[in-house]
Design an enzyme around this catalytic site. Structure first.
Site, PDB file in Angstrom:
ATOM      1  N   THR A   1      -6.661   1.824 -14.743  1.00  0.00           N
ATOM      2  CA  THR A   1      -7.639   1.526 -13.865  1.00  0.00           C
ATOM      3  C   THR A   1      -8.735   2.738 -13.540  1.00  0.00           C
ATOM      4  OG1 THR A   1      -6.673  -0.355 -12.851  1.00  0.00           O
ATOM      5  CG2 THR A   1      -8.200   0.558 -11.352  1.00  0.00           C
TER       6      THR A   1
ATOM      7  N   TYR B   1     -12.455  -6.146 -13.086  1.00  0.00           N
ATOM      8  CA  TYR B   1     -12.788  -5.043 -13.727  1.00  0.00           C
ATOM      9  C   TYR B   1     -12.179  -4.962 -15.053  1.00  0.00           C
ATOM     10  CZ  TYR B   1      -8.385  -3.013 -12.565  1.00  0.00           C
ATOM     11  OH  TYR B   1      -7.030  -2.634 -12.307  1.00  0.00           O
TER      12      TYR B   1
ATOM     13  N   THR C   1      -1.355   1.883 -13.719  1.00  0.00           N
ATOM     14  CA  THR C   1      -0.224   1.931 -12.873  1.00  0.00           C
ATOM     15  C   THR C   1       0.712   0.869 -13.437  1.00  0.00           C
ATOM     16  OG1 THR C   1      -1.365   0.705 -11.379  1.00  0.00           O
ATOM     17  CG2 THR C   1      -1.694   2.822 -11.016  1.00  0.00           C
ATOM     18  N   ASP C   2       0.516  -0.303 -14.163  1.00  0.00           N
ATOM     19  CA  ASP C   2       1.337  -1.316 -14.337  1.00  0.00           C
ATOM     20  C   ASP C   2       2.681  -0.798 -14.888  1.00  0.00           C
ATOM     21  OD1 ASP C   2      -0.640  -2.847 -13.102  1.00  0.00           O
ATOM     22  OD2 ASP C   2      -1.132  -3.940 -15.100  1.00  0.00           O
TER      23      ASP C   2
ATOM     24  N   LYS D   1       6.851   0.680  -8.791  1.00  0.00           N
ATOM     25  CA  LYS D   1       5.397   0.075  -8.421  1.00  0.00           C
ATOM     26  C   LYS D   1       5.866  -0.993  -7.463  1.00  0.00           C
ATOM     27  CE  LYS D   1       0.896  -1.886  -9.405  1.00  0.00           C
ATOM     28  NZ  LYS D   1      -0.143  -1.964 -10.439  1.00  0.00           N
TER      29      LYS D   1
ATOM     30  N   GLU E   1      31.719  -7.471  -9.101  1.00  0.00           N
ATOM     31  CA  GLU E   1      31.722  -8.831  -8.833  1.00  0.00           C
ATOM     32  C   GLU E   1      32.192  -9.642 -10.189  1.00  0.00           C
ATOM     33  OE1 GLU E   1      29.646 -11.220  -6.197  1.00  0.00           O
ATOM     34  OE2 GLU E   1      28.354  -9.449  -5.755  1.00  0.00           O
TER      35      GLU E   1
HETATM   36  N1  ASP Z   1      -3.726  -3.014 -15.342  1.00  0.00           N
HETATM   37  C1  ASP Z   1      -4.104  -1.760 -14.775  1.00  0.00           C
HETATM   38  C2  ASP Z   1      -3.288  -0.784 -15.812  1.00  0.00           C
HETATM   39  O1  ASP Z   1      -1.920  -0.881 -15.393  1.00  0.00           O
HETATM   40  C3  ASP Z   1      -3.764  -1.567 -13.351  1.00  0.00           C
HETATM   41  C4  ASP Z   1      -3.775  -0.182 -12.886  1.00  0.00           C
HETATM   42  O2  ASP Z   1      -4.255   0.856 -13.790  1.00  0.00           O
HETATM   43  O3  ASP Z   1      -3.703   0.039 -11.766  1.00  0.00           O
HETATM   44  O4  ASP Z   1      -3.847  -0.323 -16.689  1.00  0.00           O
END
Ligand code: ASP
Length: 354
Positions: free
Chosen positions: A38, A51, A117-118, A190, A311
């Site tokens: 992103t 996007y 971020t994923d 995340k 457990e």
């Molecule tokens: N889907 C995007 C990615 O992981 C989301 C992001 O970058 O926040 O590339």
């Protein structure tokens, strides 16, 4: 009189050039390896939620951050340009190889990786295991695309370069800098699909903070990483298959058998609670273990450790407990560990130390 003035002007110009050269030479070198995400995403308008990731090149991203070149002499390299849902072990291996080359050549004082971020936690943790350097390696991304109102990417990138250029960041393993917080690859996860403050480091906490390029460090990671890690991906072109299977009420245990039949070398169970699963699933895991597939019990719970023999009887069933690692990081560690054959107790020790 004029000759004197000309000489004085010339001297001033020479002195200014020399001091500019000295400043330029004392600036640390930072290499930015761009992978997409992103932070490199673009939308048709500043308030649109939809996007496309990975649209903007690294040069355009750097040019959008005022003052960033005062922090370091920056060189950018495009490794890939994908949303991190399309990140792969192939790209991760390419990143590791490039960082190890830069480190061996002493080509820079720090590396920044722009990334979606994923799956940032998987890449960060993978690199933490296999890069052979103490120099700062910093992952950075953003939750809003570059075209959004209040895009978070530019300041995140500024802070990431400030951390990569900081000698105090050395020896702290692979880091992630976003929204002013510095996380360890080992702890970060995340936690929000859309919020700007999406990364947390439960239990062990932050490595430090970075605000407008001013860094404050709190701790060194206590697990093994980097030059102290026993893992190497030199010469590796792919990793062994490891599957994650999610546990819940009445889960079908045949998913575990199917994974074994499909050739998985390892299975990670995203267990309930302390890495638990229904009896039928435990039986399937024991069957898998008897066939030589390494089965790790992790948890779908956000925080806490998965302990051995709590457990269920791991000793009898032939299972491994994930301790600190969530399912996605357990999969990364197991994939790297299984690059060579290992006994179960050796794998268990690895999960306790990394
Ligand atoms: N889907 C995007 C990615 O992981 C989301 C992001 O970058 O926040 O590339």
């Amino acid at each position: 009189m004029n000759t004197y003035k000309n000489l004085r002007n010339l001297l001033t110009i020479v002195l200014m050039s020399v001091s500019m050269l000295v400043v330029a030479q004392t600036k640390p070198n930072v290499v930015i390896l761009a992978t997409g995400g992103t932070i490199a995403g673009a939308a048709a308008s500043g308030t649109q939620s939809g996007y496309t990731s990975g649209q903007v090149t690294i040069d355009a991203m750097v040019n959008a951050v005022p003052g960033i070149t005062n922090l370091a002499t920056i060189k950018g390299e495009q490794i890939s340009n994908v949303g991190s849902q399309d990140m792969s072990f192939e790209i991760m291996l390419k990143l590791a190889k490039r960082i190890n080359e830069l480190a061996a050549a002493k080509a820079c004082q720090g590396v920044v990786i722009t990334h979606g971020t994923d799956t940032m936690e998987e890449t960060a943790y993978f690199l933490n295991l296999v890069v052979k350097t103490d120099m700062p390696v910093v992952l950075v991304g953003s939750m809003r695309p570059s075209t959004a109102v209040s895009a978070d990417g530019p300041l995140n990138l500024y802070n990431a370069v400030a951390v990569a250029a900081d000698p105090n960041a050395k020896g702290r393993g692979v880091l992630l800098v976003m929204n002013d917080w510095i996380h360890s690859a080992q702890t970060l996860t995340k936690v929000s699909t859309t919020a700007v403050q999406t990364f947390m480091s439960p239990i062990r906490g932050l490595i430090g903070t970075s605000a407008y390029g001013t860094n404050d460090f709190y701790r060194y990671p206590d697990q093994k990483f980097g030059t102290k890690s026993e893992f190497s991906v030199d010469g590796a072109t792919k990793l062994p298959r490891v599957d994650i299977i999610y546990a819940d009420v009445d889960m079908p245990a045949d998913l575990i058998d199917a994974s074994v039949e499909r050739g998985a070398k390892g299975i990670v169970i995203a267990g309930v609670g302390n890495g638990n699963m229904p009896k039928v699933a435990l039986d399937a895991c024991a069957r898998a273990s008897k066939k030589g597939v390494v089965v790790v019990r992790s948890t779908r719970v956000a925080t806490g450790t998965v302990g051995r023999n709590v457990e269920c009887n791991d000793d009898e069933l032939g299972l491994v407990a994930s301790f600190n690692l969530n399912p996605q990081k357990s999969r990364v560690l197991l994939s790297v560990a299984l690059l060579k054959p290992r006994k179960l107790d050796e794998v268990q020790k690895i999960f306790m130390n990394y």
